[in-house]
Motif scaffolding. Structure first.
Motif, PDB file in Angstrom:
ATOM      1  N   CYS A 193       0.858  -1.179   0.000  1.00  0.00           N
ATOM      2  CA  CYS A 193       0.000   0.000   0.000  1.00  0.00           C
ATOM      3  C   CYS A 193       0.895   1.229   0.000  1.00  0.00           C
ATOM      4  O   CYS A 193       2.053   1.191   0.433  1.00  0.00           O
ATOM      5  N   LYS A 194       0.353   2.310  -0.461  1.00  0.00           N
ATOM      6  CA  LYS A 194       1.137   3.515  -0.695  1.00  0.00           C
ATOM      7  C   LYS A 194       0.624   4.643   0.162  1.00  0.00           C
ATOM      8  O   LYS A 194      -0.569   4.923   0.196  1.00  0.00           O
ATOM      9  N   LEU A 195       1.580   5.343   0.852  1.00  0.00           N
ATOM     10  CA  LEU A 195       1.255   6.503   1.674  1.00  0.00           C
ATOM     11  C   LEU A 195       1.960   7.712   1.096  1.00  0.00           C
ATOM     12  O   LEU A 195       3.194   7.759   1.030  1.00  0.00           O
ATOM     13  N   ASP A 196       1.209   8.684   0.638  1.00  0.00           N
ATOM     14  CA  ASP A 196       1.750   9.941   0.112  1.00  0.00           C
ATOM     15  C   ASP A 196       1.756  10.936   1.257  1.00  0.00           C
ATOM     16  O   ASP A 196       0.697  11.373   1.735  1.00  0.00           O
ATOM     17  N   ILE A 197       2.962  11.296   1.684  1.00  0.00           N
ATOM     18  CA  ILE A 197       3.065  12.183   2.834  1.00  0.00           C
ATOM     19  C   ILE A 197       2.519  13.567   2.523  1.00  0.00           C
ATOM     20  O   ILE A 197       1.851  14.185   3.367  1.00  0.00           O
TER      21      ILE A 197
END
Length: 1257
Positions: free
Chosen positions: A161-165
């Protein structure tokens, strides 16, 4: 494995949540830590329970820990598998990369190395640091994440899964939580399976010598603790239940003798809700645990889980059962436990359980709530009983109320059974003296009104005997029998014992040593038995060493503190019982509170509580218990000057079973009632004595009265007073059963009544009541100034018992008042006619209908034309129905042989006084007949008629009425009125006809006589006085041939007499002087009849000889003879109808022709010479007339004059009907000739069919 017990205990106390490992590859954790931990706890999660069913969990707690943390350092394989429940349940790998080459060369190999461990559940979180305005960096981050997905995700499971800060996506956190929950779920399932396999292996070895319960316990509780950390509390609770069952099976296995425990300081305080009260390492013993501590530990773990499940009710239910079972286990080992350890532990356990469950319980369904309060009450009650036992042992037994409930509980509770009863400490002599002084000053409380009752026991056996029996020096040879019956045991004093012994014995007894006995002989010394005060002091010191709870010891330190704690426990039990199903238990305990209030002078509260207890005991019929409490209530009411309540209590004491009190005590109760009744009461209120004075009707059928009748009602009253009592007034109400709104009617006794003990029969005057069924209502009366009432119904007892009373349900009717009905019937004895103008006997049948006519008075009032012959007596005799006699004769064999039936006849002559007759006594209930001499008066002369036009006599002409009014009943309240019609008539109905007309003008006049009476008439003579214009042919006195007489005419028969007459030639002057327009028929006759059938000889002429001898009577009748009219004056002819016939609904003209046959000068027809009155009559149901139906028409006086009268008619019915008729009212029928005569019937056809109603085929 058992060596890890201490470490397991430490880990369990420090770990209470799930662990999620964080593998920070790219040093991102400080950046995202706050956001990750902000998602904890997880609001909602879905996990699998032990049976692999999905369970929804809320607020699941967890902790993110870096893999570099010391808490997740590597362990030995055995330690790691044993404490697997504390290992991470998911691993989050944090990575970031901005270059594809870096990903391929550095990041990818490192990630492959991290995720190669198959036992860990992992997923990768790619953190993008690309600014939103840098498209190149953003595109590069997307390419790297795409490569990451290709390498580590699959179709079966997404692991990335991807977390865009800079700009996180909205669904990232949901995706993150779902991946974490998936990892936790998989890890939990795998670990549960592991523990189950290990537990199964150990369970199979349970019966083997190598079995070690500690190993089994560590695995089982590890599984339970893992479920608890995952918030799967139901599964954790199930594991602890299974663990408890397994322990109870193994702890009692023979072969190993284990310590029970419970001997340490503080063990007296129950640890049911504190799992950490003692470390597990302190209670372990060999391969298991001590039962005393371990069973409490298991229950505390179960209760903790139940509280988390918000099931405080189940904690209370399980706790009460556990306390009972564990108390039995303590009783089995009481000899090795401290003194009264069992009682102290039960008290602390109950109090702890009560406080915990009461604070944790939330409102639930009504049934569960009531059951919860019932359990709370049971816990309070159990604690209260144990507390009273301890109080008794320390010397407070005299302060315990010897009530039925306390006696029932304490007398069945055994004494403590220590191995050796505690001894008095050497320095406790002053305390013993204080206790002895208290014992000597004890005085039993005297009950009110001098009631003497044996005190109820509070102990299963004598404490003095039990304590001395358990002393070590006396237990060997059962030496208690040596002292039974001696004064030293009766009063418990040491001085008496010393006086019974000689000086040498005293020296020898004091020098003997206390040793244990041996089977070979008795060599041990016999110490002086302990006195009761010494037993109290010894028990108090022993309890001081046993009890570690300062509050509990404080409650036993003084009498004031004891009463305070006692009230607290009693009120707690009572209040909870009042909120539960068992309200009666709460009421009983209210009585115990009342006893304390009474002791301290709070009589108002004591009286209120005692009233509740007495109401309960009375409602249940527990008279023995009521006899214990009711005197205390009466004493409170007397002190409070509650006169009404005190009176009621005295009455209730009197109404109890006689065997519960002595006769002098019951007499004292009655004297108190009489004293208050004759004193001036401030607020007199009616006193309910339903339980003391009851009443009923006498045995047998109810009293039956008719509407309006008074009577006397007999009632049985049962008195429960021990002595005679005078009732100044007494009244009893009657209630109608058919109508509740009718109201009650009181019957009052005219004088004072003295009731004797037992059965009394009184009579009350009963006024007339309305129809219906009545039952006894309320008995009211007055004793002095006291008004009392009773509404209890009793039934008469057997002949050999005068004090038998029983409530009767439903109430039996005592009075039945019938609806208005015929009580008597007055009818005429005969229906045939009597002679008019002659004194006749008129019979009146008086028939009582199931009712007495004693003293009845008959009023007689004759109508017009009727007169009573008062010079003659009125005869009254019994009446016998001949038809009934015939029926009785047919049924009686004796009557068939004799041919008759003997009937008793009564006869009496009465006189009429002011129009009234009083009946004799013999006519009370038998049917009788009155013969009254009456004369019907008629001034008119009987008139004969012609056989051509017979005279129709109306029955009303000879009808006379007699008005009768009969007054009867007890007070002549019943009135029966009837008007009888009596028919009077002449003996004959006379009609005449011309039998023959001779050529010489002689006329044979036949006079026909029709008998009108139901009697035989004998005509002795007859003559005819002719009117002017007629003469007898023989020139005699008008008598027929004497050979005709006597002529006997049977009842309702006919006879005829011929007279020969001729016309007398008269001129006009003679006709004008004619004075006798009518002829008079004179008949001298006699009558032979019976008054029971109809007409009979007159009363005045009735001879004293035989009944057949009669005197002659005279009958006169007027006859009108008309001279013959030879030629008519008018002719009326009916003209023929139309040839088409008559039909319903069609008009037709009816015509009549009137023709004059003589001139007017020759024969005057009417006053109007030239006018004739006509009238057309027809049946209105058959004809409708249109035109003038009545009127005058002009007709000339000359002979041959004619006129036609026409009228329109419409037939209304089809068939043969009588046509309309024409009449001439003013013309005599002898002057009218019908020529041609009209038809008697005409044919009328149905109406023709109408085509408008025809339907073509």
């Amino acid at each position: 494995m058992a060596n890890f017990l201490a470490q397991f205990h430490t880990i369990k106390n420090s770990s209470d949540h799930l662990v999620i490992a964080v593998e920070d590859v790219s040093d991102l954790w400080p950046i995202v830590k706050s956001e990750f931990e902000g998602r904890l706890p997880f609001k909602r999660a879905s996990l699998n329970n032990k049976t692999r069913n999905s369970v929804s969990v809320e607020n699941l707690t967890a902790e993110f820990i870096l893999t570099t943390d010391s808490r997740l350092r590597s362990r030995f394989p055995l330690e790691q598998s044993l404490f697997w429940f504390r290992e991470p349940y998911a691993t989050v790998v944090l990575v970031t990369c901005e270059d594809l080459d870096e990903f391929r060369t550095i990041l990818k190999p490192r990630l492959k190395l991290i995720v190669q461990n198959d036992e860990r559940e992992w997923f990768i979180v790619f953190v993008s640091k690309a600014p939103p305005n840098n498209d190149q960096a953003t595109k590069l981050a997307k390419k790297v994440y795409a490569k990451l997905e290709v390498e580590f995700s699959s179709k079966k499971r997404e692991r990335c899964c991807k977390l865009d800060i800079q700009s996180p996506e909205a669904n990232f956190w949901e995706d993150l939580e779902s991946k974490i929950m998936e990892s936790i779920r998989n890890t939990l399932d795998r670990r549960v399976q592991f523990y189950e396999d290990e537990i199964r292996k150990l369970s199979e070895q349970r019966l083997m010598p190598v079995w070690n319960f500690c190993n089994f316990f560590i695995l089982k509780e590890s599984l339970a603790f893992m479920f608890e950390m995952a918030h799967l509390f139901e599964d954790a609770l199930r594991e602890y239940d299974e663990l408890e069952l397994c322990y109870l099976e193994t702890v009692n296995m023979t072969g190993k003798l284990r310590d029970f425990g419970g001997v340490d300081r503080g063990d007296d305080q129950a640890a049911l809700l504190n799992p950490g009260s003692k470390p597990l390492t302190q209670i372990v013993q060999d391969d298991s645990f001590r039962e005393f501590e371990f069973r409490q530990y298991l229950f505390s773990c179960q209760s903790k889980l139940l509280f988390k499940l918000k099931r405080a009710f189940e904690v209370a239910s399980r706790g009460y059962s556990f306390i009972i079972s564990f108390s039995k286990a303590l009783a089995l080992r009481e000899s090795i436990l401290p003194f009264c350890m069992r009682e102290v532990w039960v008290i602390t356990a109950c109090l702890a359980l009560i406080n915990a469950t009461a604070s944790q319980y939330n409102d639930g369904p009504p049934d569960i709530e009531k059951e919860f309060y019932r359990l709370q009450g049971d816990l309070y009650s159990l604690c209260r009983v144990k507390f009273m036992r301890l109080a008794y042992l320390v010397g407070f037994g005299a302060e315990i109320e010897r009530s039925p409930v306390n006696s029932a509980l304490l007398s069945m509770l055994p004494w403590p059974k220590p191995a050796v009863w505690p001894l008095v400490p050497p320095d406790a002599s002053s305390e013993v003296l204080v206790k002895e002084k208290i014992i000597l000053q004890e005085t039993p409380r005297v009950k009110h009104l001098g009631i003497q009752r044996k005190p109820l026991p509070l102990e299963p056996s004598l404490l003095l005997r039990e304590a001395n029996r358990r002393r070590a020096s006396l237990s060997a040879g059962n030496m208690v029998e040596m002292f039974e019956g001696r004064p030293i045991f009766n009063d418990g004093s040491g001085s008496d014992a010393s006086t019974k012994m000689s000086p040498s014995q005293k020296v020898r007894a004091s020098s003997m040593s206390r040793t244990n006995s041996s089977p070979g002989g008795f060599e041990s010394s016999i110490d002086r038995p302990m006195r009761l005060a010494e037993i109290y002091v010894a028990a108090e010191h022993a309890l001081q060493h046993t009890i570690s709870n300062t509050d509990l010891w404080k409650s036993l330190s003084s009498l004031e503190e004891y009463e305070k704690k006692y009230l607290e426990l009693t009120k707690g039990a009572a209040d909870n019982y009042h909120h539960s199903w068992w309200k009666r238990h709460g009421v009983v305990l209210d009585g115990e509170i009342a006893a304390v209030c009474f002791k301290h002078g709070n009589f108002d509260l004591a009286a209120k509580s005692y009233e509740k207890v007495c109401a309960l005991y009375a409602g249940e019929g527990w008279q023995d218990l009521l006899a214990e409490v009711l005197p205390s209530l009466a004493e409170c009411q007397k002190i409070l000057n509650d006169q009404a309540g005190y009176l009621s209590s005295c009455v209730r004491l009197l109404s109890l079973d006689k065997g519960l009190f002595l006769t002098k005590e019951r007499e004292a109760f009655q004297s108190e009632v009489l004293r208050l009744a004759h004193s001036e009461m401030k607020d007199p209120v009616p006193l309910d004595v339903s339980s003391l004075i009851t009443f009923s009707g006498n045995p047998g059928p109810p009293l039956e009265l008719c509407d309006g009748d008074p009577g006397t009602l007999s009632v049985t009253i049962w008195s429960g007073f021990p002595d005679d009592i005078t009732l100044d007034s007494l009244s009893l109400t009657l209630m109608a059963t058919y109508n509740g709104d009718e109201g009650v009617k009181a019957l009052r006794c005219p004088s004072a009544i003295v009731l004797k003990p037992g059965r009394n029969i009184i009579t009350l005057p009963l006024p007339p009541q309305k129809p219906g069924s009545y039952v006894l209502g309320v008995l009211t009366g007055q004793i002095g100034h006291l008004r009392f009432r009773s509404h209890s119904f009793s039934k008469g007892g057997p002949a050999d018992s005068d004090d038998f009373m029983i409530y009767e349900k439903p109430t039996r009717p005592i009075l039945k008042v019938f609806k208005p009905r015929a009580l008597v019937d007055l009818t005429a004895a005969i229906s045939s006619a009597l002679l008019i103008n002659e004194p006749q006997w008129v019979g009146i049948i008086v028939r009582p209908i199931d009712y007495s006519l004693k003293g009845a008075i008959l009023h007689i009032d004759t109508g017009p034309g009727l007169k009573i012959e008062e010079s003659h007596v009125i005869e009254m005799q019994s009446y016998v129905d001949l038809s009934q006699i015939a029926a009785d004769m047919a049924k009686s064999d004796a009557a068939q042989k004799e041919g008759s039936l003997a009937v008793d006849k009564n006869f009496e002559q009465l006189r009429l006084h002011a129009g009234r007759i009083e009946f004799p006594n013999w006519a009370n209930n038998v049917t009788s007949i009155l013969w009254i001499p009456i004369r019907a008066i008629s001034d008119g002369l009987a008139r004969g008629s012609s056989s051509v036009s017979p005279l129709r006599q109306s029955i009303v002409d000879g009808m006379r009425t007699i008005a009768l009014k009969l007054e009867f009943g007890v007070s002549h309240n019943q009135i029966f009125e009837r008007t009888l019609a009596v028919h009077f008539t002449d003996p004959f109905q006379v009609s005449t006809r011309i039998a023959d007309k001779c050529n010489d003008g002689t006329l044979l006049l036949q006079v026909m006589l029709q008998s009108e009476v139901k009697a035989t008439l004998t005509i002795n003579d007859a003559w005819l006085d002719l009117q002017d214009g007629f003469v007898h042919t023989t020139k005699g006195d008008g008598r027929p041939t004497s050979g005709f007489f006597p002529l006997v005419i049977s009842p309702h028969s006919r006879a005829a007499i011929l007279f020969s007459i001729c016309l007398e030639m008269l001129n006009a002057e003679d006709e004008a002087k004619a004075l006798r327009p009518e002829s008079i028929l004179n008949i001298k006759y006699g009558i032979s009849g019976d008054r029971t059938t109809g007409a009979h000889p007159p009363v005045a002429v009735e001879s004293p000889g035989p009944e057949g001898a009669r005197q002659d009577l005279i009958f006169r009748s007027s006859l009108v003879l008309q001279r013959p009219v030879l030629d008519p004056c008018l002719a009326v002819g009916f003209l023929p109808l139309p040839s088409g016939g008559l039909r319903v609904g069609q008009l037709v003209s009816m015509e009549w022709r009137i023709e004059r046959l003589k001139d007017f000068e020759e024969n005057e027809v009417s006053k109007h010479n030239n006018e004739v009155l006509y009238e057309v009559g027809a049946n209105s149901d058959n004809w409708m007339l249109a035109g003038r139906k009545r009127g005058h028409v002009s007709l000339s006086t000359k002979q041959g004059s004619r006129i036609v009268i026409s009228i329109l008619c419409m037939p209304l019915v089809a068939g043969y009907v009588r046509p309309p008729q024409l009449g001439l009212p003013e013309v005599d029928e002898t002057n009218i000739s019908c020529n041609p005569a009209g038809p008697h019937l005409v044919c009328v056809l149905p109406p023709a069919l109408s085509s408008s109603f025809c339907i073509p085929a």
